[in-house]
Design a protein around this motif. Structure first.
Motif, PDB file in Angstrom:
ATOM      1  N   ALA A 173     -10.258  14.984   6.688  1.00  0.00           N
ATOM      2  CA  ALA A 173      -8.822  14.681   6.697  1.00  0.00           C
ATOM      3  C   ALA A 173      -8.426  14.465   8.151  1.00  0.00           C
ATOM      4  CB  ALA A 173      -8.029  15.827   6.077  1.00  0.00           C
ATOM      5  N   GLU A 174      -8.036  13.262   8.463  1.00  0.00           N
ATOM      6  CA  GLU A 174      -7.775  12.873   9.851  1.00  0.00           C
ATOM      7  C   GLU A 174      -6.331  12.423  10.010  1.00  0.00           C
ATOM      8  OE1 GLU A 174      -9.593   9.581  13.017  1.00  0.00           O
ATOM      9  OE2 GLU A 174     -10.037   9.446  10.877  1.00  0.00           O
ATOM     10  N   THR A 175      -5.643  12.958  11.003  1.00  0.00           N
ATOM     11  CA  THR A 175      -4.275  12.512  11.292  1.00  0.00           C
ATOM     12  C   THR A 175      -4.293  11.511  12.435  1.00  0.00           C
ATOM     13  OG1 THR A 175      -3.950  14.417  12.760  1.00  0.00           O
ATOM     14  CG2 THR A 175      -3.204  14.641  10.491  1.00  0.00           C
ATOM     15  N   LYS A 176      -3.525  10.446  12.268  1.00  0.00           N
ATOM     16  CA  LYS A 176      -3.418   9.429  13.306  1.00  0.00           C
ATOM     17  C   LYS A 176      -1.962   9.045  13.492  1.00  0.00           C
ATOM     18  CE  LYS A 176      -7.935   7.147  13.275  1.00  0.00           C
ATOM     19  NZ  LYS A 176      -8.648   5.848  13.161  1.00  0.00           N
ATOM     20  N   GLN A 177      -1.623   8.757  14.723  1.00  0.00           N
ATOM     21  CA  GLN A 177      -0.259   8.319  15.027  1.00  0.00           C
ATOM     22  C   GLN A 177      -0.244   6.803  15.081  1.00  0.00           C
ATOM     23  OE1 GLN A 177       1.616  10.526  18.108  1.00  0.00           O
ATOM     24  NE2 GLN A 177       3.294   9.090  18.395  1.00  0.00           N
TER      25      GLN A 177
ATOM     26  N   VAL B  65      -7.869  10.403   4.447  1.00  0.00           N
ATOM     27  CA  VAL B  65      -8.819  11.302   3.777  1.00  0.00           C
ATOM     28  C   VAL B  65     -10.063  10.494   3.409  1.00  0.00           C
ATOM     29  CG1 VAL B  65      -9.161  12.972   1.940  1.00  0.00           C
ATOM     30  CG2 VAL B  65      -6.854  12.585   2.846  1.00  0.00           C
ATOM     31  N   HIS B  66     -11.198  10.867   4.002  1.00  0.00           N
ATOM     32  CA  HIS B  66     -12.459  10.163   3.768  1.00  0.00           C
ATOM     33  C   HIS B  66     -13.434  11.041   2.991  1.00  0.00           C
ATOM     34  CE1 HIS B  66     -11.155   7.774   7.356  1.00  0.00           C
ATOM     35  NE2 HIS B  66     -10.872   8.957   7.852  1.00  0.00           N
ATOM     36  N   GLY B  67     -14.351  10.401   2.260  1.00  0.00           N
ATOM     37  CA  GLY B  67     -15.486  11.110   1.667  1.00  0.00           C
ATOM     38  C   GLY B  67     -15.235  11.779   0.335  1.00  0.00           C
ATOM     39  N   LEU B  68     -14.182  11.419  -0.352  1.00  0.00           N
ATOM     40  CA  LEU B  68     -13.900  12.053  -1.649  1.00  0.00           C
ATOM     41  C   LEU B  68     -14.963  11.728  -2.694  1.00  0.00           C
ATOM     42  CD1 LEU B  68     -10.076  11.333  -1.658  1.00  0.00           C
ATOM     43  CD2 LEU B  68     -11.102  13.615  -1.599  1.00  0.00           C
TER      44      LEU B  68
ATOM     45  N   GLY C 128     -16.496  -1.857   7.773  1.00  0.00           N
ATOM     46  CA  GLY C 128     -17.954  -1.951   7.796  1.00  0.00           C
ATOM     47  C   GLY C 128     -18.635  -1.236   6.649  1.00  0.00           C
ATOM     48  N   LYS C 129     -17.861  -0.555   5.793  1.00  0.00           N
ATOM     49  CA  LYS C 129     -18.429   0.170   4.652  1.00  0.00           C
ATOM     50  C   LYS C 129     -17.605  -0.145   3.411  1.00  0.00           C
ATOM     51  CE  LYS C 129     -19.959   4.004   7.578  1.00  0.00           C
ATOM     52  NZ  LYS C 129     -19.860   5.455   7.842  1.00  0.00           N
ATOM     53  N   PRO C 130     -17.834  -1.324   2.819  1.00  0.00           N
ATOM     54  CA  PRO C 130     -16.996  -1.765   1.696  1.00  0.00           C
ATOM     55  C   PRO C 130     -17.040  -0.845   0.483  1.00  0.00           C
ATOM     56  CG  PRO C 130     -18.957  -3.150   1.930  1.00  0.00           C
ATOM     57  CD  PRO C 130     -18.881  -2.297   3.149  1.00  0.00           C
ATOM     58  N   GLN C 131     -18.091  -0.031   0.355  1.00  0.00           N
ATOM     59  CA  GLN C 131     -18.188   0.862  -0.793  1.00  0.00           C
ATOM     60  C   GLN C 131     -17.509   2.205  -0.553  1.00  0.00           C
ATOM     61  OE1 GLN C 131     -19.379  -0.406  -3.577  1.00  0.00           O
ATOM     62  NE2 GLN C 131     -19.811  -2.281  -2.444  1.00  0.00           N
ATOM     63  N   ARG C 132     -17.091   2.456   0.685  1.00  0.00           N
ATOM     64  CA  ARG C 132     -16.440   3.717   1.017  1.00  0.00           C
ATOM     65  C   ARG C 132     -14.933   3.505   1.125  1.00  0.00           C
ATOM     66  NH1 ARG C 132     -19.715   7.254   3.848  1.00  0.00           N
ATOM     67  NH2 ARG C 132     -17.885   8.623   3.857  1.00  0.00           N
ATOM     68  N   LYS C 133     -14.164   4.354   0.472  1.00  0.00           N
ATOM     69  CA  LYS C 133     -12.715   4.190   0.448  1.00  0.00           C
ATOM     70  C   LYS C 133     -12.021   5.389   1.075  1.00  0.00           C
ATOM     71  CE  LYS C 133     -12.769   1.245  -3.667  1.00  0.00           C
ATOM     72  NZ  LYS C 133     -12.298   1.068  -5.063  1.00  0.00           N
TER      73      LYS C 133
END
Length: 200
Positions: A74-78, A88-91, A120-125
């Motif tokens: 879980a990454e916060t970005k401004q 949120v990555h990797g679910l 670069g990772k079309p299968q990762r959402k």
């Protein structure tokens, strides 16, 4: 290990185990095996020769994958101005569909959400949530999808809300089993493999 008893390798009145030819071939470099070894050290060497796997069970389905248990990030970005988003990555690693999480998060956090494809990772959402929701996200993922908090890594410059890491309800069923297997090397002359040692 039953292998030690079967081969009568235990040293009487000692925590030591005799290293036979099969153990020497499976665990040590050529001509580097000692005559005896402590049981804890033997177990450590056996596990070190194994490849990490894990099994994940959800809704009656089980997946077995090679490697260490992954994490959700879980990454916060401004972004523009003072606007902050939570990514949120990797679910997918935990058998969860990002689209389902985005829809549920929209209602739970009362925030706009969307699903984007990782560059670069079309299968990762990635699930994008407007605002910084990391303070309660970890507990929510545990409650809604049974993802253990220790497998959710929060990164970014925004701090989580105080007290937001508590479990807020019983998790839905998810079972994670760390395990190991042999390295797939061919037997040489009928030598015992690490998988056989561990299994016995």
């Amino acid at each position: 290990m039953a292998y030690i008893s079967e081969k009568n390798l235990a040293v009487p009145s000692s925590p030591q185990v005799r290293v036979d030819e099969d153990l020497a071939q499976a665990l040590f470099k050529k001509n580097a095996a000692p005559d005896t070894i402590d049981r804890p050290k033997l177990w450590e060497l056996v596990l070190d020769k194994m490849i990490k796997w894990y099994q994940l069970a959800r809704d009656g389905l089980m997946q077995c994958r090679k490697g260490a248990i992954p994490t959700v990030t879980a990454e916060t970005k401004q972004r523009q101005g003072n606007k902050v988003v939570t990514l949120v990555h990797g679910l997918e690693w935990f058998g969860v569909f990002p689209e389902d999480v985005a829809q549920a998060a929209q209602s739970h956090f009362a925030a706009s959400t969307s699903v984007v494809t990782e560059e670069g990772k079309p299968q990762r959402k990635t699930v994008l949530v407007q605002g910084n929701v990391t303070g309660t996200l970890v507990a929510w993922l545990h409650t809604q999808y049974a993802i253990p908090p220790k497998y959710v890594q929060v990164t970014g410059g925004c701090q989580e809300e105080e007290g937001g890491w508590e479990e807020i309800g019983p998790p839905s069923p998810l079972l994670i089993f760390p395990t190991v297997s042999g390295r797939g090397e061919k037997d040489r002359g009928g030598a015992v493999t690490c998988a056989q040692i561990l299994a016995t």
